[in-house]
Design a protein around this motif. Structure first.
Motif, PDB file in Angstrom:
ATOM      1  N   GLY A   1     -23.640  -2.174  30.932  1.00 17.96           N
ATOM      2  CA  GLY A   1     -22.367  -2.798  31.529  1.00 17.96           C
ATOM      3  C   GLY A   1     -21.326  -2.865  30.497  1.00 17.96           C
ATOM      4  N   THR A   2     -21.372  -2.171  29.176  1.00 19.56           N
ATOM      5  CA  THR A   2     -20.495  -1.974  28.244  1.00 19.56           C
ATOM      6  C   THR A   2     -19.710  -0.607  28.496  1.00 19.56           C
ATOM      7  OG1 THR A   2     -21.504  -3.330  26.822  1.00 19.56           O
ATOM      8  CG2 THR A   2     -19.811  -1.875  25.957  1.00 19.56           C
ATOM      9  N   LEU A   3     -18.264  -0.715  28.211  1.00 18.54           N
ATOM     10  CA  LEU A   3     -17.469   0.355  28.213  1.00 18.54           C
ATOM     11  C   LEU A   3     -16.814   0.518  26.943  1.00 18.54           C
ATOM     12  CD1 LEU A   3     -16.154   2.629  29.827  1.00 18.54           C
ATOM     13  CD2 LEU A   3     -14.317   1.147  30.346  1.00 18.54           C
ATOM     14  N   THR A   4     -17.158   1.610  26.120  1.00 25.19           N
ATOM     15  CA  THR A   4     -16.667   1.811  24.824  1.00 25.19           C
ATOM     16  C   THR A   4     -15.725   3.116  24.964  1.00 25.19           C
ATOM     17  OG1 THR A   4     -18.510   3.613  24.085  1.00 25.19           O
ATOM     18  CG2 THR A   4     -18.986   1.049  24.042  1.00 25.19           C
ATOM     19  N   PHE A   5     -14.694   2.944  23.845  1.00 28.98           N
ATOM     20  CA  PHE A   5     -13.631   3.989  23.615  1.00 28.98           C
ATOM     21  C   PHE A   5     -13.799   4.310  22.104  1.00 28.98           C
ATOM     22  CE2 PHE A   5     -12.356   0.993  26.576  1.00 28.98           C
ATOM     23  CZ  PHE A   5     -11.457   1.838  27.712  1.00 28.98           C
ATOM     24  N   GLN A   6     -13.971   5.654  21.844  1.00 26.82           N
ATOM     25  CA  GLN A   6     -14.434   6.297  20.614  1.00 26.82           C
ATOM     26  C   GLN A   6     -13.671   7.378  20.500  1.00 26.82           C
ATOM     27  OE1 GLN A   6     -18.420   7.511  20.979  1.00 26.82           O
ATOM     28  NE2 GLN A   6     -19.221   5.601  21.965  1.00 26.82           N
ATOM     29  N   THR A   7     -13.209   7.395  19.084  1.00 24.81           N
ATOM     30  CA  THR A   7     -12.246   8.712  18.461  1.00 24.81           C
ATOM     31  C   THR A   7     -12.933   9.295  17.406  1.00 24.81           C
ATOM     32  OG1 THR A   7     -10.948   7.133  17.325  1.00 24.81           O
ATOM     33  CG2 THR A   7     -10.356   7.302  19.641  1.00 24.81           C
ATOM     34  N   GLY A   8     -12.300  10.513  16.988  1.00 28.74           N
ATOM     35  CA  GLY A   8     -12.611  11.217  15.665  1.00 28.74           C
ATOM     36  C   GLY A   8     -13.948  12.097  15.971  1.00 28.74           C
ATOM     37  N   SER A   9     -13.862  12.909  14.856  1.00 29.65           N
ATOM     38  CA  SER A   9     -15.009  14.170  15.104  1.00 29.65           C
ATOM     39  C   SER A   9     -16.443  13.538  15.262  1.00 29.65           C
ATOM     40  CB  SER A   9     -14.977  14.952  13.828  1.00 29.65           C
ATOM     41  OG  SER A   9     -15.055  14.252  12.737  1.00 29.65           O
ATOM     42  N   SER A  10     -16.439  12.115  14.587  1.00 28.98           N
ATOM     43  CA  SER A  10     -18.103  11.720  14.607  1.00 28.98           C
ATOM     44  C   SER A  10     -18.350  10.517  15.787  1.00 28.98           C
ATOM     45  CB  SER A  10     -18.256  10.947  13.385  1.00 28.98           C
ATOM     46  OG  SER A  10     -17.360  10.215  12.855  1.00 28.98           O
ATOM     47  N   ASN A  11     -17.234  10.600  16.642  1.00 29.00           N
ATOM     48  CA  ASN A  11     -17.334   9.482  18.039  1.00 29.00           C
ATOM     49  C   ASN A  11     -17.624   8.121  17.552  1.00 29.00           C
ATOM     50  OD1 ASN A  11     -16.937  11.693  20.076  1.00 29.00           O
ATOM     51  ND2 ASN A  11     -19.103  12.233  19.577  1.00 29.00           N
ATOM     52  N   GLU A  12     -16.592   7.859  16.614  1.00 28.57           N
ATOM     53  CA  GLU A  12     -16.753   6.355  16.061  1.00 28.57           C
ATOM     54  C   GLU A  12     -16.046   5.348  17.159  1.00 28.57           C
ATOM     55  OE1 GLU A  12     -15.373   5.812  11.952  1.00 28.57           O
ATOM     56  OE2 GLU A  12     -15.702   7.819  11.467  1.00 28.57           O
ATOM     57  N   GLU A  13     -16.804   4.184  17.474  1.00 30.05           N
ATOM     58  CA  GLU A  13     -16.097   3.562  18.488  1.00 30.05           C
ATOM     59  C   GLU A  13     -15.127   2.634  17.828  1.00 30.05           C
ATOM     60  OE1 GLU A  13     -17.561  -0.535  20.838  1.00 30.05           O
ATOM     61  OE2 GLU A  13     -19.359   0.938  20.239  1.00 30.05           O
ATOM     62  N   ARG A  14     -14.034   2.607  18.744  1.00 29.34           N
ATOM     63  CA  ARG A  14     -12.567   1.664  18.263  1.00 29.34           C
ATOM     64  C   ARG A  14     -12.375   0.493  19.216  1.00 29.34           C
ATOM     65  NH1 ARG A  14     -12.423   4.567  13.696  1.00 29.34           N
ATOM     66  NH2 ARG A  14     -12.078   6.946  14.017  1.00 29.34           N
ATOM     67  N   MET A  15     -12.886   0.575  20.045  1.00 25.20           N
ATOM     68  CA  MET A  15     -12.781  -0.649  21.237  1.00 25.20           C
ATOM     69  C   MET A  15     -13.821  -0.621  22.363  1.00 25.20           C
ATOM     70  SD  MET A  15      -9.253  -1.471  23.337  1.00 25.20           S
ATOM     71  CE  MET A  15      -9.683  -0.591  24.732  1.00 25.20           C
ATOM     72  N   ARG A  16     -13.976  -1.890  22.657  1.00 24.70           N
ATOM     73  CA  ARG A  16     -15.329  -2.321  23.528  1.00 24.70           C
ATOM     74  C   ARG A  16     -14.919  -3.415  24.592  1.00 24.70           C
ATOM     75  NH1 ARG A  16     -21.363  -3.460  21.524  1.00 24.70           N
ATOM     76  NH2 ARG A  16     -20.957  -1.297  20.660  1.00 24.70           N
ATOM     77  N   ILE A  17     -15.346  -2.856  25.731  1.00 24.06           N
ATOM     78  CA  ILE A  17     -15.286  -4.073  26.993  1.00 24.06           C
ATOM     79  C   ILE A  17     -16.691  -4.191  27.231  1.00 24.06           C
ATOM     80  CG2 ILE A  17     -14.146  -4.515  29.015  1.00 24.06           C
ATOM     81  CD1 ILE A  17     -11.983  -2.617  28.678  1.00 24.06           C
ATOM     82  N   ASP A  18     -17.108  -5.564  26.961  1.00 25.55           N
ATOM     83  CA  ASP A  18     -18.619  -5.818  27.484  1.00 25.55           C
ATOM     84  C   ASP A  18     -18.473  -6.400  28.889  1.00 25.55           C
ATOM     85  OD1 ASP A  18     -17.852  -8.418  27.413  1.00 25.55           O
ATOM     86  OD2 ASP A  18     -18.693  -8.993  25.949  1.00 25.55           O
ATOM     87  N   ALA A  19     -20.089  -6.462  29.226  1.00 23.15           N
ATOM     88  CA  ALA A  19     -20.187  -6.661  30.553  1.00 23.15           C
ATOM     89  C   ALA A  19     -19.511  -7.904  31.474  1.00 23.15           C
ATOM     90  CB  ALA A  19     -21.695  -6.936  30.767  1.00 23.15           C
ATOM     91  N   VAL A  20     -19.168  -8.993  30.405  1.00 26.11           N
ATOM     92  CA  VAL A  20     -18.225  -9.840  30.910  1.00 26.11           C
ATOM     93  C   VAL A  20     -16.821  -9.914  30.764  1.00 26.11           C
ATOM     94  CG1 VAL A  20     -20.351 -11.598  30.474  1.00 26.11           C
ATOM     95  CG2 VAL A  20     -18.347 -11.422  28.866  1.00 26.11           C
ATOM     96  N   GLY A  21     -16.394  -8.754  30.260  1.00 26.32           N
ATOM     97  CA  GLY A  21     -14.859  -8.521  30.317  1.00 26.32           C
ATOM     98  C   GLY A  21     -14.345  -8.802  29.027  1.00 26.32           C
ATOM     99  N   ALA A  22     -15.218  -9.376  27.751  1.00 25.76           N
ATOM    100  CA  ALA A  22     -14.744  -9.613  26.571  1.00 25.76           C
ATOM    101  C   ALA A  22     -14.298  -8.312  25.887  1.00 25.76           C
ATOM    102  CB  ALA A  22     -15.606 -10.227  26.058  1.00 25.76           C
ATOM    103  N   ILE A  23     -12.888  -8.238  25.053  1.00 27.68           N
ATOM    104  CA  ILE A  23     -12.455  -6.986  24.611  1.00 27.68           C
ATOM    105  C   ILE A  23     -12.711  -7.154  23.076  1.00 27.68           C
ATOM    106  CG2 ILE A  23     -10.497  -5.585  24.359  1.00 27.68           C
ATOM    107  CD1 ILE A  23      -9.656  -6.663  27.095  1.00 27.68           C
ATOM    108  N   GLY A  24     -13.245  -5.976  22.477  1.00 27.41           N
ATOM    109  CA  GLY A  24     -13.048  -6.068  20.928  1.00 27.41           C
ATOM    110  C   GLY A  24     -12.525  -4.922  20.497  1.00 27.41           C
ATOM    111  N   ILE A  25     -11.710  -4.986  19.578  1.00 27.44           N
ATOM    112  CA  ILE A  25     -10.920  -3.907  19.014  1.00 27.44           C
ATOM    113  C   ILE A  25     -11.123  -3.752  17.736  1.00 27.44           C
ATOM    114  CG2 ILE A  25      -8.723  -2.651  18.342  1.00 27.44           C
ATOM    115  CD1 ILE A  25      -7.761  -4.281  20.782  1.00 27.44           C
TER     116      ILE A  25
END
Length: 267
Positions: free
Chosen positions: A228-252
Protein backbone atom coordinates in the motif's frame (compact mmCIF):
# COMPACT_ATOMS: atom_id res chain seq x y z
CA UNK A 1 -24.99 -35.23 -72.45
CA UNK A 2 -21.53 -33.73 -72.51
CA UNK A 3 -19.31 -32.12 -75.10
CA UNK A 4 -15.74 -31.00 -75.58
CA UNK A 5 -15.45 -28.16 -78.09
CA UNK A 6 -12.24 -26.74 -79.58
CA UNK A 7 -12.65 -23.01 -80.21
CA UNK A 8 -10.18 -20.78 -82.08
CA UNK A 9 -9.00 -17.89 -79.90
CA UNK A 10 -8.31 -15.75 -82.95
CA UNK A 11 -7.70 -15.89 -86.67
CA UNK A 12 -5.36 -18.75 -87.54
CA UNK A 13 -2.14 -17.89 -89.39
CA UNK A 14 1.14 -19.50 -90.35
CA UNK A 15 2.43 -18.83 -86.83
CA UNK A 16 -0.80 -18.99 -84.83
CA UNK A 17 -3.31 -21.72 -84.09
CA UNK A 18 -4.23 -20.74 -80.52
CA UNK A 19 -7.20 -22.80 -79.38
CA UNK A 20 -9.34 -23.10 -76.25
CA UNK A 21 -10.97 -26.34 -75.14
CA UNK A 22 -14.49 -25.85 -73.77
CA UNK A 23 -15.87 -28.60 -71.54
CA UNK A 24 -19.66 -28.64 -71.52
CA UNK A 25 -21.82 -30.71 -69.21
CA UNK A 26 -25.57 -31.25 -69.07
CA UNK A 27 -27.88 -31.70 -66.11
CA UNK A 28 -31.28 -31.14 -67.64
CA UNK A 29 -31.27 -30.02 -71.22
CA UNK A 30 -28.47 -29.02 -73.57
CA UNK A 31 -24.96 -29.13 -72.07
CA UNK A 32 -23.60 -25.80 -70.87
CA UNK A 33 -20.04 -24.61 -70.45
CA UNK A 34 -18.55 -25.78 -67.13
CA UNK A 35 -14.84 -25.10 -67.49
CA UNK A 36 -12.27 -24.32 -70.17
CA UNK A 37 -8.55 -24.54 -70.83
CA UNK A 38 -6.84 -21.91 -72.96
CA UNK A 39 -3.79 -22.19 -75.19
CA UNK A 40 -1.82 -20.30 -72.54
CA UNK A 41 -2.52 -23.01 -69.97
CA UNK A 42 -5.18 -21.06 -68.08
CA UNK A 43 -7.81 -23.25 -66.45
CA UNK A 44 -11.14 -21.53 -65.81
CA UNK A 45 -14.22 -22.60 -63.87
CA UNK A 46 -16.93 -20.54 -65.53
CA UNK A 47 -19.95 -21.32 -63.34
CA UNK A 48 -20.88 -19.19 -60.32
CA UNK A 49 -20.54 -21.14 -57.06
CA UNK A 50 -18.24 -23.66 -58.76
CA UNK A 51 -16.50 -25.95 -56.26
CA UNK A 52 -13.09 -27.59 -56.29
CA UNK A 53 -13.00 -30.64 -54.04
CA UNK A 54 -9.89 -32.18 -52.48
CA UNK A 55 -9.49 -35.66 -51.06
CA UNK A 56 -11.21 -38.99 -51.66
CA UNK A 57 -14.34 -37.79 -49.85
CA UNK A 58 -14.04 -34.09 -50.78
CA UNK A 59 -13.33 -33.21 -47.15
CA UNK A 60 -11.84 -29.86 -48.19
CA UNK A 61 -13.54 -27.61 -50.74
CA UNK A 62 -12.74 -24.32 -52.44
CA UNK A 63 -15.90 -22.56 -53.56
CA UNK A 64 -16.40 -19.52 -55.79
CA UNK A 65 -18.54 -16.85 -54.13
CA UNK A 66 -20.07 -14.68 -56.84
CA UNK A 67 -18.67 -11.15 -56.95
CA UNK A 68 -16.93 -11.70 -53.60
CA UNK A 69 -14.09 -14.24 -53.69
CA UNK A 70 -13.37 -17.77 -52.56
CA UNK A 71 -14.44 -19.83 -49.55
CA UNK A 72 -12.11 -22.53 -48.21
CA UNK A 73 -13.97 -25.08 -46.09
CA UNK A 74 -13.43 -28.28 -44.14
CA UNK A 75 -16.64 -30.25 -44.76
CA UNK A 76 -16.36 -32.57 -41.74
CA UNK A 77 -19.10 -31.91 -39.16
CA UNK A 78 -17.39 -33.50 -36.15
CA UNK A 79 -16.04 -31.40 -33.27
CA UNK A 80 -12.63 -29.72 -33.62
CA UNK A 81 -12.28 -29.88 -37.41
CA UNK A 82 -10.86 -26.46 -38.34
CA UNK A 83 -9.71 -25.53 -41.81
CA UNK A 84 -5.92 -25.15 -41.93
CA UNK A 85 -4.03 -23.18 -44.57
CA UNK A 86 -0.27 -23.78 -44.30
CA UNK A 87 2.30 -21.70 -46.17
CA UNK A 88 5.45 -23.78 -46.68
CA UNK A 89 8.90 -23.00 -48.05
CA UNK A 90 11.14 -25.53 -49.76
CA UNK A 91 14.30 -24.03 -48.28
CA UNK A 92 16.63 -26.63 -46.76
CA UNK A 93 18.72 -24.16 -44.74
CA UNK A 94 16.74 -21.45 -43.00
CA UNK A 95 19.03 -18.58 -41.97
CA UNK A 96 18.45 -15.43 -39.94
CA UNK A 97 15.93 -13.05 -41.57
CA UNK A 98 14.85 -15.60 -44.21
CA UNK A 99 11.13 -15.23 -44.92
CA UNK A 100 9.30 -18.56 -44.97
CA UNK A 101 5.84 -17.27 -45.85
CA UNK A 102 4.14 -14.00 -46.68
CA UNK A 103 0.60 -12.76 -47.24
CA UNK A 104 0.63 -9.56 -49.33
CA UNK A 105 -2.07 -7.06 -50.33
CA UNK A 106 -1.83 -5.04 -53.54
CA UNK A 107 -3.91 -3.03 -56.05
CA UNK A 108 -1.89 -3.70 -59.25
CA UNK A 109 -4.51 -2.22 -61.60
CA UNK A 110 -4.71 1.17 -59.84
CA UNK A 111 -4.66 3.73 -62.64
CA UNK A 112 -2.35 6.30 -61.02
CA UNK A 113 0.57 3.85 -61.02
CA UNK A 114 3.93 4.34 -59.25
CA UNK A 115 3.44 3.97 -55.46
CA UNK A 116 -0.23 3.08 -55.92
CA UNK A 117 0.55 -0.29 -57.53
CA UNK A 118 3.15 -1.40 -54.98
CA UNK A 119 2.36 -3.94 -52.26
CA UNK A 120 0.48 -1.82 -49.71
CA UNK A 121 0.38 -4.21 -46.75
CA UNK A 122 1.66 -7.65 -45.79
CA UNK A 123 2.19 -10.12 -42.95
CA UNK A 124 5.30 -12.28 -43.09
CA UNK A 125 6.95 -15.00 -41.00
CA UNK A 126 10.68 -14.28 -40.63
CA UNK A 127 13.36 -16.50 -39.09
CA UNK A 128 15.05 -14.79 -36.12
CA UNK A 129 18.18 -16.90 -36.49
CA UNK A 130 19.54 -20.02 -38.14
CA UNK A 131 17.12 -22.92 -37.74
CA UNK A 132 18.45 -26.05 -36.07
CA UNK A 133 17.22 -29.27 -34.50
CA UNK A 134 16.47 -27.27 -31.35
CA UNK A 135 15.38 -23.89 -32.73
CA UNK A 136 12.79 -22.51 -35.14
CA UNK A 137 12.45 -19.06 -33.54
CA UNK A 138 10.29 -16.94 -35.82
CA UNK A 139 8.87 -13.42 -35.76
CA UNK A 140 5.67 -12.21 -37.39
CA UNK A 141 6.21 -8.87 -39.16
CA UNK A 142 3.19 -6.65 -39.84
CA UNK A 143 3.94 -4.42 -42.82
CA UNK A 144 2.21 -1.33 -44.20
CA UNK A 145 3.04 1.28 -46.81
CA UNK A 146 2.73 5.06 -46.80
CA UNK A 147 4.43 6.04 -50.06
CA UNK A 148 6.49 2.88 -50.51
CA UNK A 149 6.35 -0.85 -50.83
CA UNK A 150 4.98 -2.13 -47.52
CA UNK A 151 7.64 -2.11 -44.79
CA UNK A 152 7.63 -3.58 -41.29
CA UNK A 153 5.91 -1.34 -38.75
CA UNK A 154 5.14 -3.86 -36.00
CA UNK A 155 6.71 -7.19 -34.98
CA UNK A 156 5.63 -10.02 -32.69
CA UNK A 157 8.67 -12.08 -31.68
CA UNK A 158 8.97 -15.76 -30.78
CA UNK A 159 9.27 -14.69 -27.13
CA UNK A 160 5.84 -13.03 -27.30
CA UNK A 161 7.27 -9.50 -27.29
CA UNK A 162 5.51 -6.85 -29.36
CA UNK A 163 7.56 -4.12 -31.01
CA UNK A 164 5.98 -1.07 -32.66
CA UNK A 165 8.62 0.67 -34.75
CA UNK A 166 11.26 -1.95 -33.87
CA UNK A 167 11.84 -5.57 -34.90
CA UNK A 168 13.83 -6.33 -31.74
CA UNK A 169 11.68 -5.25 -28.77
CA UNK A 170 13.60 -5.38 -25.48
CA UNK A 171 10.44 -5.75 -23.36
CA UNK A 172 6.97 -7.25 -23.62
CA UNK A 173 5.81 -4.06 -25.36
CA UNK A 174 8.19 -1.49 -26.85
CA UNK A 175 7.17 1.54 -28.91
CA UNK A 176 9.87 3.30 -30.96
CA UNK A 177 9.39 6.39 -33.12
CA UNK A 178 12.43 7.91 -34.81
CA UNK A 179 10.56 10.92 -36.23
CA UNK A 180 7.99 11.96 -33.62
CA UNK A 181 7.29 11.82 -29.89
CA UNK A 182 6.20 8.33 -28.84
CA UNK A 183 2.82 8.22 -27.13
CA UNK A 184 0.49 5.53 -25.83
CA UNK A 185 -3.08 6.73 -25.42
CA UNK A 186 -5.88 4.92 -23.59
CA UNK A 187 -9.35 6.29 -24.34
CA UNK A 188 -12.88 5.24 -23.54
CA UNK A 189 -15.94 6.87 -25.12
CA UNK A 190 -18.59 4.97 -23.13
CA UNK A 191 -20.86 6.89 -20.78
CA UNK A 192 -19.51 6.91 -17.22
CA UNK A 193 -16.62 4.62 -18.22
CA UNK A 194 -13.07 5.26 -17.01
CA UNK A 195 -9.76 4.70 -18.81
CA UNK A 196 -7.41 2.73 -16.57
CA UNK A 197 -3.81 1.57 -16.57
CA UNK A 198 -3.66 -1.45 -14.27
CA UNK A 199 -0.24 -2.67 -13.12
CA UNK A 200 -0.32 -6.16 -11.63
CA UNK A 201 2.82 -7.96 -10.47
CA UNK A 202 3.71 -11.04 -8.45
CA UNK A 203 5.75 -9.10 -5.87
CA UNK A 204 3.58 -6.95 -3.60
CA UNK A 205 4.24 -3.25 -4.00
CA UNK A 206 6.83 -3.42 -6.76
CA UNK A 207 5.01 -2.02 -9.80
CA UNK A 208 6.46 1.14 -11.32
CA UNK A 209 6.06 3.78 -13.99
CA UNK A 210 9.54 4.98 -14.92
CA UNK A 211 11.47 7.28 -17.23
CA UNK A 212 15.00 7.02 -18.58
CA UNK A 213 17.12 8.87 -21.11
CA UNK A 214 19.47 6.84 -23.26
CA UNK A 215 19.31 3.92 -20.84
CA UNK A 216 19.99 6.04 -17.73
CA UNK A 217 17.17 6.22 -15.17
CA UNK A 218 15.57 9.64 -14.58
CA UNK A 219 12.72 8.88 -12.20
CA UNK A 220 10.41 6.12 -11.05
CA UNK A 221 7.02 6.15 -9.31
CA UNK A 222 5.54 3.02 -7.85
CA UNK A 223 5.18 0.68 -4.91
CA UNK A 224 7.59 0.11 -2.06
CA UNK A 225 8.55 -2.76 0.19
CA UNK A 226 5.53 -2.13 2.42
CA UNK A 227 2.12 -3.00 0.98
CA UNK A 228 0.00 0.00 0.00
CA UNK A 229 3.00 2.33 -0.25
CA UNK A 230 3.62 4.80 -3.08
CA UNK A 231 7.26 5.85 -3.56
CA UNK A 232 8.87 8.56 -5.67
CA UNK A 233 12.41 7.82 -6.82
CA UNK A 234 14.94 9.84 -8.84
CA UNK A 235 18.49 9.51 -10.13
CA UNK A 236 20.36 6.80 -12.00
CA UNK A 237 20.19 4.45 -9.00
CA UNK A 238 16.46 5.02 -8.37
CA UNK A 239 16.92 6.50 -4.91
CA UNK A 240 13.72 7.03 -2.96
CA UNK A 241 13.03 10.74 -2.31
CA UNK A 242 9.43 10.73 -1.08
CA UNK A 243 6.90 8.19 0.17
CA UNK A 244 3.18 8.05 0.91
CA UNK A 245 2.32 5.09 3.12
CA UNK A 246 -0.88 3.05 3.38
CA UNK A 247 -2.47 5.41 5.96
CA UNK A 248 -1.66 8.57 4.00
CA UNK A 249 1.41 9.66 5.95
CA UNK A 250 4.02 11.48 3.84
CA UNK A 251 7.77 11.28 4.21
CA UNK A 252 10.25 13.42 2.26
CA UNK A 253 13.83 12.21 2.58
CA UNK A 254 12.92 10.19 5.69
CA UNK A 255 10.28 7.79 7.03
CA UNK A 256 6.74 9.20 6.77
CA UNK A 257 5.37 11.49 9.47
CA UNK A 258 1.71 11.22 10.26
CA UNK A 259 0.64 14.45 8.67
CA UNK A 260 -1.10 15.93 5.70
CA UNK A 261 -0.57 18.78 3.28
CA UNK A 262 -2.68 21.96 3.42
CA UNK A 263 -1.81 24.62 0.89
CA UNK A 264 1.96 24.56 0.65
CA UNK A 265 2.68 23.43 4.25
CA UNK A 266 3.20 19.96 5.69
CA UNK A 267 1.50 19.72 9.11
Amino acid sequence: GARIIATAEGTFAADNNATTLDFRLGVSGAPSEAFKMTSGGDFKLVQDAAVLGFGADNDVTLTHVHNAGLALKHTATADDKPIILTLQTGETDMAANDVMGKLAFQAPDEGTGTDAVLVAAAIQARAEGDFSSSSNATSLDFMTGVSEAAATKMTLTSAGRLGVGTVTPASNLQVVDTANDSKIKITTTGTNKAANLDLTGSIAGYNFVSSDTGGTADWRIGGGAAAGTLTFQTGSSNEERMRIDAVGAIGIGTIPNRGFITGNKLE
